[in-house]
Scaffold this motif. Structure first.
Motif, PDB file in Angstrom:
ATOM      1  N   TYR A 186      14.883  -0.879   3.807  1.00  0.00           N
ATOM      2  CA  TYR A 186      13.904  -1.736   3.138  1.00  0.00           C
ATOM      3  C   TYR A 186      13.118  -2.549   4.170  1.00  0.00           C
ATOM      4  O   TYR A 186      11.894  -2.641   4.096  1.00  0.00           O
ATOM      5  CB  TYR A 186      14.656  -2.660   2.181  1.00  0.00           C
ATOM      6  N   VAL A 189      10.584  -0.383   5.962  1.00  0.00           N
ATOM      7  CA  VAL A 189       9.409  -0.086   5.130  1.00  0.00           C
ATOM      8  C   VAL A 189       8.495  -1.301   5.067  1.00  0.00           C
ATOM      9  O   VAL A 189       7.287  -1.210   5.234  1.00  0.00           O
ATOM     10  CB  VAL A 189       9.825   0.352   3.710  1.00  0.00           C
ATOM     11  N   GLU A 190       9.110  -2.477   4.859  1.00  0.00           N
ATOM     12  CA  GLU A 190       8.311  -3.693   4.762  1.00  0.00           C
ATOM     13  C   GLU A 190       7.609  -4.015   6.074  1.00  0.00           C
ATOM     14  O   GLU A 190       6.526  -4.560   6.091  1.00  0.00           O
ATOM     15  CB  GLU A 190       9.205  -4.859   4.367  1.00  0.00           C
ATOM     16  N   ALA A 191       8.291  -3.696   7.187  1.00  0.00           N
ATOM     17  CA  ALA A 191       7.691  -3.974   8.495  1.00  0.00           C
ATOM     18  C   ALA A 191       6.743  -2.854   8.920  1.00  0.00           C
ATOM     19  O   ALA A 191       6.221  -2.865  10.025  1.00  0.00           O
ATOM     20  CB  ALA A 191       8.787  -4.163   9.537  1.00  0.00           C
ATOM     21  N   MET A 192       6.539  -1.887   8.012  1.00  0.00           N
ATOM     22  CA  MET A 192       5.631  -0.760   8.246  1.00  0.00           C
ATOM     23  C   MET A 192       6.110   0.141   9.369  1.00  0.00           C
ATOM     24  O   MET A 192       5.311   0.835   9.990  1.00  0.00           O
ATOM     25  CB  MET A 192       4.207  -1.260   8.523  1.00  0.00           C
ATOM     26  N   TYR A 194       7.459   3.123   9.569  1.00  0.00           N
ATOM     27  CA  TYR A 194       7.775   4.234   8.688  1.00  0.00           C
ATOM     28  C   TYR A 194       8.602   5.323   9.371  1.00  0.00           C
ATOM     29  O   TYR A 194       9.393   6.005   8.721  1.00  0.00           O
ATOM     30  CB  TYR A 194       6.497   4.822   8.090  1.00  0.00           C
TER      31      TYR A 194
ATOM     32  N   SER B  52       6.177  -9.466  -1.269  1.00  0.00           N
ATOM     33  CA  SER B  52       5.942  -9.697   0.140  1.00  0.00           C
ATOM     34  C   SER B  52       4.766  -8.846   0.599  1.00  0.00           C
ATOM     35  O   SER B  52       4.466  -7.796   0.045  1.00  0.00           O
ATOM     36  CB  SER B  52       7.192  -9.378   0.952  1.00  0.00           C
ATOM     37  N   THR B  53       4.079  -9.339   1.625  1.00  0.00           N
ATOM     38  CA  THR B  53       2.866  -8.706   2.104  1.00  0.00           C
ATOM     39  C   THR B  53       3.129  -7.282   2.595  1.00  0.00           C
ATOM     40  O   THR B  53       2.333  -6.372   2.343  1.00  0.00           O
ATOM     41  CB  THR B  53       2.260  -9.584   3.211  1.00  0.00           C
ATOM     42  N   GLY B  54       4.253  -7.081   3.270  1.00  0.00           N
ATOM     43  CA  GLY B  54       4.594  -5.747   3.780  1.00  0.00           C
ATOM     44  C   GLY B  54       4.743  -4.730   2.664  1.00  0.00           C
ATOM     45  O   GLY B  54       4.299  -3.590   2.766  1.00  0.00           O
ATOM     46  N   LYS B  55       5.364  -5.159   1.581  1.00  0.00           N
ATOM     47  CA  LYS B  55       5.549  -4.254   0.449  1.00  0.00           C
ATOM     48  C   LYS B  55       4.197  -3.932  -0.185  1.00  0.00           C
ATOM     49  O   LYS B  55       3.914  -2.787  -0.525  1.00  0.00           O
ATOM     50  CB  LYS B  55       6.488  -4.904  -0.563  1.00  0.00           C
ATOM     51  N   TYR B  57       1.378  -3.864   1.305  1.00  0.00           N
ATOM     52  CA  TYR B  57       0.665  -2.949   2.193  1.00  0.00           C
ATOM     53  C   TYR B  57       1.063  -1.494   1.897  1.00  0.00           C
ATOM     54  O   TYR B  57       0.217  -0.626   1.727  1.00  0.00           O
ATOM     55  CB  TYR B  57       0.958  -3.303   3.653  1.00  0.00           C
ATOM     56  N   ALA B  58       2.397  -1.281   1.818  1.00  0.00           N
ATOM     57  CA  ALA B  58       2.882   0.081   1.543  1.00  0.00           C
ATOM     58  C   ALA B  58       2.388   0.561   0.184  1.00  0.00           C
ATOM     59  O   ALA B  58       1.968   1.710   0.026  1.00  0.00           O
ATOM     60  CB  ALA B  58       4.409   0.103   1.590  1.00  0.00           C
TER      61      ALA B  58
END
Lengths: 227, 242
Positions: A186, A189-192, A194, B52-55, B57-58
């Motif tokens: 998680y 993914v949140e930190a991009m 990938y 959250s901003t990261g989510k 973005y995805a």
């Protein structure tokens, strides 16, 4: 891309958590399943419902109440503080408590089915041959229910590995202590990140496929006692 | 007669649009105050999603139907703009960090409690995921306390979770967004130290009009409204600099 240190740490912690949960759950769930299988008590239905609840509750509900219960004002938190253990949220022990609650039905149900499928007959025979109830349990009932025992162990382990919402709520995301594979993915993914997410998430896919294969094999091997 | 009025009312209703907004968790409270004002003044409706901003973005990269993003940072909107997924970026709020405890009197006005060690757990947001988490680490670093306090840190995946750890008492202290503990210019409860802006890089929070909202008048109206005096005054009352 090589797998990173933090991912390895999360994998090791996950395995440790799942193994400890499975061991403790088998100790706890076996007598409970035995009681549920044979008791005529009027508590049977409510206890059975309670044991099954983690199956239907969203992990966020479990996680939220665990956070409140383990906190300094919660019943568990008061108890652990009185015992000198401190507050257990954000610790491995806290995650272990959460995982046991979360995976309880996955251990109890296969065992209960196995005991019920076995029926009373083998125990009656053992008793008529002079075996004590304890002896009959260990030398007759448990070996007969080994398929259920194995299924309970595999499902508890796998389900704990897959746990996410509960750890997210009570874990605190501490590397090496409470950051497990699911929360690590998680985070990636949140930190991009990938690429890292794919490594770990792909590994989880293969792992769960292997677990289900193993279960299917077991089921063929011993169709009678499996749910 | 009633039906006639209802029919006459339809064209007006049809002109009012709807805008889907992805809102960073720290901006939840002010946004919930801004939206009714915006809806009353423009007739448009705003549907809010918090996270959250990261989510976000995805999700946006994968086709989420959001039309406006109110991010917790300026890097994510900039990245989306570079990728051709939005335009019209501007800073709608500059976040302030607060060290907060729900216990009255635990946190002093200078944040000296951090040196006292009178706490077992200090909640922060994940610095990789949340700008407020990064600002908290930077603050601890500038105070020279990061290494001593590291064993006491517990990380929430976003600032809402860091707040939740403190609010439930599982952590005695935590670095949260000032907007979470302040309303109408006053601390809601407990005790807090407003971290001086000099201790960390400014937390610039940018808004972006996303590709899906390009031709939606309601989305453009919301972008305009956020820059207006009324919205700005409200944003300031939650402790943001703007």
């Amino acid at each position: 891309m090589p797998i990173e240190m933090e991912a390895l740490q999360a994998i090791w912690l996950t395995v440790k958590l799942a193994a400890s949960t499975t061991a403790l759950l088998l100790l706890l769930a076996t007598p409970l399943a035995w009681w549920l299988a044979w008791t005529g008590s009027r508590w049977r239905v409510p206890v059975s419902a309670l044991v099954t609840m983690p199956l239907v509750l969203p992990p966020s509900v479990l996680g939220f109440y665990l956070l409140v219960a383990l906190g300094p004002d919660g019943p568990v938190g008061r108890l652990t503080e009185a015992l000198g253990l401190g507050v257990l949220s954000f610790t491995f022990s806290g995650l272990l408590i959460g995982s046991i609650v979360y995976s309880l039905p996955f251990a109890v149900q296969p065992l209960q089915h196995a005991f019920e499928a076995m029926g009373r007959r083998p125990l009656e025979v053992a008793a008529s041959l002079g075996a004590s109830p304890v002896d009959a349990f260990f030398s007759v009932a448990l070996p007969q229910a080994r398929g259920g025992l194995l299924t309970a162990a595999i499902l508890s382990f796998a389900h704990t590995v897959g746990e996410f919402g509960v750890v997210l709520m009570i874990g605190g995301n501490i590397p090496g202590q409470t950051r497990v594979v699911s929360t690590q993915i998680y985070g990636y993914v949140e930190a991009m990140e990938y690429a890292s997410a794919h490594w770990l998430a792909g590994g989880m896919l293969l792992f769960s496929f292997a677990v289900l294969l193993a279960l299917a094999g077991l089921r063929r091997h011993d169709a009678r006692v499996l749910p | 007669m009633g039906i006639l009025f209802a029919l006459l009312a339809i064209p007006a209703a049809a002109r009012a649009g709807e805008v889907r907004v992805a809102v960073a968790a720290n901006f939840m409270a002010p946004m919930e105050k801004i939206v009714p004002l915006f809806e009353a003044e423009t007739g448009h409706k705003a549907l809010l999603s918090f996270g959250s901003t990261g989510k976000f973005y995805a999700q946006i990269r994968n086709g989420a139907p959001f039309e406006v993003l109110l991010a917790a940072d300026d890097a994510t909107p900039e990245k989306l703009e570079r990728e051709g997924r939005g335009a019209g970026r501007f800073t709608y709020a500059v976040g302030r960090l607060a060290l907060w405890s729900r216990q009255a009197g635990l946190v002093d006005a200078q944040g000296a409690v951090l040196r006292s060690g009178r706490f077992a757990r200090l909640a922060v947001a994940d610095p990789k995921l949340a700008p407020y988490g990064a600002a908290a680490y930077e603050t601890l670093g500038n105070l020279g306390l990061l290494e001593t306090l590291r064993p006491k840190l517990v990380q929430g995946e976003n600032i809402a979770q860091a707040y939740q750890f403190v609010a439930t008492g599982n952590a005695q202290l935590g670095f949260v967004a000032l907007s979470q503990v302040q309303a109408d210019g006053k601390l809601k409860d407990g005790s807090a130290w407003i971290v001086p802006a000099s201790l960390h890089a400014p937390i610039r929070q940018d808004a972006l009009l996303l590709g899906k909202g390009k031709d939606n008048p309601a989305a453009a109206a919301l972008m305009r409204y956020l820059r207006g005096d009324k919205a700005r005054a409200l944003i300031r009352s939650y402790g943001y600099d703007i």
